[in-house]
Design a protein around this motif. Structure first.
Motif, PDB file in Angstrom:
ATOM      1  N   TYR A 179       0.866  -1.184   0.000  1.00 17.66           N
ATOM      2  CA  TYR A 179       0.000   0.000   0.000  1.00 17.66           C
ATOM      3  C   TYR A 179       0.900   1.230   0.000  1.00 17.66           C
ATOM      4  O   TYR A 179       1.972   1.245   0.617  1.00 17.66           O
ATOM      5  CB  TYR A 179      -0.901   0.025   1.237  1.00 17.66           C
ATOM      6  N   MET A 180       0.430   2.267  -0.676  1.00 18.31           N
ATOM      7  CA  MET A 180       1.212   3.500  -0.756  1.00 18.31           C
ATOM      8  C   MET A 180       0.283   4.702  -0.776  1.00 18.31           C
ATOM      9  O   MET A 180      -0.751   4.696  -1.448  1.00 18.31           O
ATOM     10  CB  MET A 180       2.077   3.495  -2.022  1.00 18.31           C
ATOM     11  N   SER A 181       0.624   5.719  -0.012  1.00 20.44           N
ATOM     12  CA  SER A 181      -0.116   6.977  -0.063  1.00 20.44           C
ATOM     13  C   SER A 181       0.878   8.115  -0.244  1.00 20.44           C
ATOM     14  O   SER A 181       2.005   8.068   0.241  1.00 20.44           O
ATOM     15  CB  SER A 181      -0.944   7.189   1.211  1.00 20.44           C
ATOM     16  N   VAL A 182       0.449   9.144  -0.974  1.00 21.79           N
ATOM     17  CA  VAL A 182       1.288  10.300  -1.263  1.00 21.79           C
ATOM     18  C   VAL A 182       0.469  11.560  -1.017  1.00 21.79           C
ATOM     19  O   VAL A 182      -0.693  11.646  -1.420  1.00 21.79           O
ATOM     20  CB  VAL A 182       1.797  10.276  -2.724  1.00 21.79           C
ATOM     21  N   ASP A 183       1.076  12.526  -0.342  1.00 19.68           N
ATOM     22  CA  ASP A 183       0.396  13.798  -0.127  1.00 19.68           C
ATOM     23  C   ASP A 183       1.440  14.903  -0.140  1.00 19.68           C
ATOM     24  O   ASP A 183       2.628  14.660   0.060  1.00 19.68           O
ATOM     25  CB  ASP A 183      -0.364  13.785   1.212  1.00 19.68           C
ATOM     26  N   ARG A 184       1.008  16.128  -0.417  1.00 22.19           N
ATOM     27  CA  ARG A 184       1.921  17.258  -0.442  1.00 22.19           C
ATOM     28  C   ARG A 184       1.243  18.485   0.153  1.00 22.19           C
ATOM     29  O   ARG A 184       0.008  18.614   0.141  1.00 22.19           O
ATOM     30  CB  ARG A 184       2.384  17.554  -1.865  1.00 22.19           C
ATOM     31  N   LYS A 185       2.073  19.400   0.660  1.00 24.02           N
ATOM     32  CA  LYS A 185       1.545  20.637   1.226  1.00 24.02           C
ATOM     33  C   LYS A 185       1.179  21.622   0.119  1.00 24.02           C
ATOM     34  O   LYS A 185       0.153  22.293   0.175  1.00 24.02           O
ATOM     35  CB  LYS A 185       2.576  21.256   2.166  1.00 24.02           C
ATOM     36  N   ASN A 186       2.032  21.697  -0.883  1.00 26.88           N
ATOM     37  CA  ASN A 186       1.778  22.567  -2.028  1.00 26.88           C
ATOM     38  C   ASN A 186       2.688  22.142  -3.176  1.00 26.88           C
ATOM     39  O   ASN A 186       3.621  21.367  -2.992  1.00 26.88           O
ATOM     40  CB  ASN A 186       1.992  24.049  -1.673  1.00 26.88           C
ATOM     41  N   ARG A 187       2.413  22.648  -4.358  1.00 27.32           N
ATOM     42  CA  ARG A 187       3.195  22.294  -5.533  1.00 27.32           C
ATOM     43  C   ARG A 187       4.646  22.714  -5.347  1.00 27.32           C
ATOM     44  O   ARG A 187       4.944  23.848  -4.963  1.00 27.32           O
ATOM     45  CB  ARG A 187       2.610  22.959  -6.768  1.00 27.32           C
ATOM     46  N   SER A 188       5.556  21.749  -5.593  1.00 34.27           N
ATOM     47  CA  SER A 188       7.002  21.947  -5.465  1.00 34.27           C
ATOM     48  C   SER A 188       7.418  22.230  -4.026  1.00 34.27           C
ATOM     49  O   SER A 188       8.553  22.660  -3.782  1.00 34.27           O
ATOM     50  CB  SER A 188       7.487  23.093  -6.381  1.00 34.27           C
ATOM     51  N   GLY A 189       6.522  21.980  -3.077  1.00 36.58           N
ATOM     52  CA  GLY A 189       6.844  22.169  -1.670  1.00 36.58           C
ATOM     53  C   GLY A 189       7.180  20.842  -1.006  1.00 36.58           C
ATOM     54  O   GLY A 189       7.734  19.935  -1.624  1.00 36.58           O
ATOM     55  N   GLN A 190       6.833  20.734   0.272  1.00 36.20           N
ATOM     56  CA  GLN A 190       7.120  19.514   1.012  1.00 36.20           C
ATOM     57  C   GLN A 190       6.051  18.468   0.749  1.00 36.20           C
ATOM     58  O   GLN A 190       4.857  18.782   0.653  1.00 36.20           O
ATOM     59  CB  GLN A 190       7.227  19.787   2.510  1.00 36.20           C
ATOM     60  N   ALA A 191       6.480  17.217   0.646  1.00 40.98           N
ATOM     61  CA  ALA A 191       5.558  16.116   0.378  1.00 40.98           C
ATOM     62  C   ALA A 191       5.928  14.926   1.255  1.00 40.98           C
ATOM     63  O   ALA A 191       6.975  14.915   1.911  1.00 40.98           O
ATOM     64  CB  ALA A 191       5.602  15.725  -1.102  1.00 40.98           C
ATOM     65  N   MET A 192       5.053  13.936   1.246  1.00 39.10           N
ATOM     66  CA  MET A 192       5.296  12.738   2.044  1.00 39.10           C
ATOM     67  C   MET A 192       4.823  11.508   1.298  1.00 39.10           C
ATOM     68  O   MET A 192       3.747  11.493   0.698  1.00 39.10           O
ATOM     69  CB  MET A 192       4.577  12.808   3.394  1.00 39.10           C
ATOM     70  N   MET A 193       5.647  10.453   1.340  1.00 35.44           N
ATOM     71  CA  MET A 193       5.269   9.121   0.877  1.00 35.44           C
ATOM     72  C   MET A 193       5.185   8.203   2.086  1.00 35.44           C
ATOM     73  O   MET A 193       6.074   8.234   2.948  1.00 35.44           O
ATOM     74  CB  MET A 193       6.314   8.558  -0.086  1.00 35.44           C
TER      75      MET A 193
END
Length: 222
Positions: A179-193
């Motif tokens: 399972y995998m989830s991806v989210d980001r705060k804003n475009r080209s900003g901080q993200a998380m996998m």
């Protein structure tokens, strides 16, 4: 979530009284500790819903603090975790929250390192029955973690090819993604996998991932 067998409903080996309110809370706390990467100097615990109504009588408070101390669900020290935390110099404050929350058994933890005035890590977890949990938020990123499988949580910059490179490295090691989830705060900003895998993650693979440009931090949940 569908329960696979009767043990998923009864719950794990545990110090009771409740698989949802005690064992589940301990697992939320322990997963938070692993993601934080160290013993916190301070923890703010906010209970919502049923947790907020019964956290004293069902041992939810002592269980979640025991998890933060890296205790498992059947650790006989769980009922004494508040005393143990105090003796270790860990400040724990509890409060009940109101408003919207994702599940009747929800806890939010805000963890602090020594000398910090603001929390450097936040997590929201739910206890969904039988001692099973779901972590639904880490540092404000939307995730879905169960803690039942080896799990990589990666803080990184939102840049082209990042996901492809991480999954390529996993594939080269013969590691299957469950399972995998991806989210980001804003475009080209901080993200998380957040990636749950079917196989263990080696130290060598962690070293490769840590050396990749754009990866800011990695935590491995075992």
């Amino acid at each position: 979530m569908r329960f696979k067998d009767v043990f998923s409903i009864i719950g794990p080996a545990m110090v009771g009284p409740s698989s949802s309110h005690t064992a589940g809370a301990a697992r939320i706390g322990r997963l938070a500790r692993q993601l934080f990467g160290a013993m916190p100097a301070r923890a703010d615990v906010i209970f919502y819903g049923s947790f907020a109504a019964t956290y004293i009588g069902h041992g939810t408070y002592s269980a979640i603090v025991g998890g933060l101390l890296d205790m498992e669900t059947d650790d006989i020290r769980l009922p004494d975790s508040l005393r143990i935390a105090a003796e270790a110099g860990i400040l724990v404050e509890v409060q009940t929250g109101k408003g919207l929350f994702p599940h009747p058994n929800t806890a939010e933890l805000r963890l602090y390192r020594e000398h910090e005035e603001e929390p450097s890590f936040t997590i929201v977890g739910t206890s969904i029955g039988g001692g099973n949990i779901e972590i639904v938020s880490v540092d404000g990123f939307k995730v879905k973690l169960t803690g039942q499988y080896p799990t990589l949580v990666i803080w990184h910059t939102d840049s082209p090819g990042m996901i492809a490179e991480v999954t390529r490295l996993l594939q080269e090691e013969g590691i299957n993604i469950g399972y995998m989830s991806v989210d980001r705060k804003n475009r080209s900003g901080q993200a998380m996998m957040a990636i749950e895998t079917d196989q263990a993650i080696s130290a060598e693979l962690l070293e490769k991932l840590n050396g990749y440009p754009g990866i800011q931090a990695i935590r491995l949940v075992k």
